[in-house]
Design an enzyme around this catalytic site. Sequence first.
Site, mmCIF file in Angstrom:
data_model
loop_
_atom_site.group_PDB
_atom_site.id
_atom_site.type_symbol
_atom_site.label_atom_id
_atom_site.label_comp_id
_atom_site.label_asym_id
_atom_site.label_seq_id
_atom_site.Cartn_x
_atom_site.Cartn_y
_atom_site.Cartn_z
ATOM 1 N N TYR A 121 46.764 38.741 47.033
ATOM 2 C CA TYR A 121 46.559 37.954 46.120
ATOM 3 C C TYR A 121 46.288 35.975 46.005
ATOM 4 O O TYR A 121 45.939 35.581 44.983
ATOM 5 C CB TYR A 121 46.272 38.972 44.848
ATOM 6 C CG TYR A 121 45.735 39.979 44.310
ATOM 7 C CD1 TYR A 121 44.181 40.056 44.914
ATOM 8 C CD2 TYR A 121 46.125 41.640 45.006
ATOM 9 C CE1 TYR A 121 43.224 40.861 44.478
ATOM 10 C CE2 TYR A 121 44.882 42.459 44.904
ATOM 11 C CZ TYR A 121 43.597 42.482 44.208
ATOM 12 O OH TYR A 121 43.034 43.513 44.451
ATOM 13 N N PHE A 409 46.512 48.525 35.427
ATOM 14 C CA PHE A 409 45.352 49.196 35.411
ATOM 15 C C PHE A 409 44.957 48.502 36.303
ATOM 16 O O PHE A 409 45.259 48.451 37.049
ATOM 17 C CB PHE A 409 44.942 48.475 33.509
ATOM 18 C CG PHE A 409 45.396 46.287 34.072
ATOM 19 C CD1 PHE A 409 45.024 45.929 34.720
ATOM 20 C CD2 PHE A 409 46.718 46.131 33.169
ATOM 21 C CE1 PHE A 409 45.143 44.547 34.337
ATOM 22 C CE2 PHE A 409 47.405 44.515 33.404
ATOM 23 C CZ PHE A 409 46.559 44.245 34.035
#
Length: 409
Positions: A121, A409
Amino acid sequence: MNIELRQMTAEQHGELVHPILTAFGATASPERMEGMMRLTELSSRIGAYDGGAIVGAAGSFSLTMTTPGGAVPVAGLTMVGVMPTHRRRGILTSLIRRHLDEARAEGRPISSLWATEGTIYGRFGYGLASHACSVSIERDRAAFRFDAGASSPPGRARLLGEDEALEAFAPVWDRALPLTPGMLARSKAWWQVRRLRDDEFVRQGGGPLQRVVIEVDGRPEAYALYCLHHRWDASSIPVGSVRVIEAVGATPLGTRLVWRYLFDIDLAQRIEASLLPPDHPLGLLVAEPRRLRLTASDGLWVRIVDVEAALAARAYGSGEPLTLEIADRLCPWNAGRFRLHGGDRRAARTEQAPDLRLDVAALGSAYLGGVSFQRLADAGQVEALSDDAIARADRLFHAARAPWCPEIF
């Protein structure tokens, strides 16, 4: 190859998670799938289709995350996966491009995620903003230093069912929330689906989910979620463990009492916990800190989607002005110079000469106060262009506590 991105419905949740479950070689229970379908926070489901077949997907939670002295709307990137048959074809890039455009359109200045692999990322402008620590300590070595807390008012521990836990835990979380950057506001459904539900995914081979509240003078001050992993050796000696899923105190006293409870659970040789912040009080509470066997990994990754709005959503340690020159290849609307006035939380575009030059990923790392500008400069990720610029930036972005998000999450 013609890959089409489509917005998916909640009823298509099984399709959404198919790529990521394939990547992990995992399955999801019908109960867990049903719970995720009714989470309103899961506001975006994007599927990449090759004809009628799903070959990639990404979800996004609409969240609110604490910052130093404030809070910010966040697009929580999740469930990102590409089928192994369609790797290296630009599908991931397309999914993240759509995610960032949606976040901007919805007025969410930050995108954040937990990375499966840290190399993925950074190229999309995400910076490592926090560290997640794990501990594993023998029960007979878990004494507190100087009997810390021994003279404190006694706490009362109660094991609760799911409904009782929701009533007791949520106020503790809400009191702890503004004290630490990186924490997420939780709805009732989030508590029910993501934290308090007992299923095999949560147990990970252990016993049923245990929910304990610690009360002081009748008021909940801390809580913990944990599972018992019982084992006995050939001599019938217990060699199992307590696996702590989450332990939160609304006060320092609550934190001490809940960990004392966890360390004193019988029939366990070891207590294990993960996703703790690097400055967790346990490092100073226990008499033998090395016995914690503390290890650290990357935690939250932060991507600034709107520089001006993000900078306005946190407090600053000083009122000194600072001009940042930001480079952002993927979100060009962020590129340019911004004059930060810490005293009034205001950042505006400027033509003034910059004090610091950095990529948007470096700003994401520094945003929650968990990574200093000095560290970034030492790593070659920030260029100082004026005297005292690094020290000034660190005074501005300082946070009293390290960022902490105790759930993936």
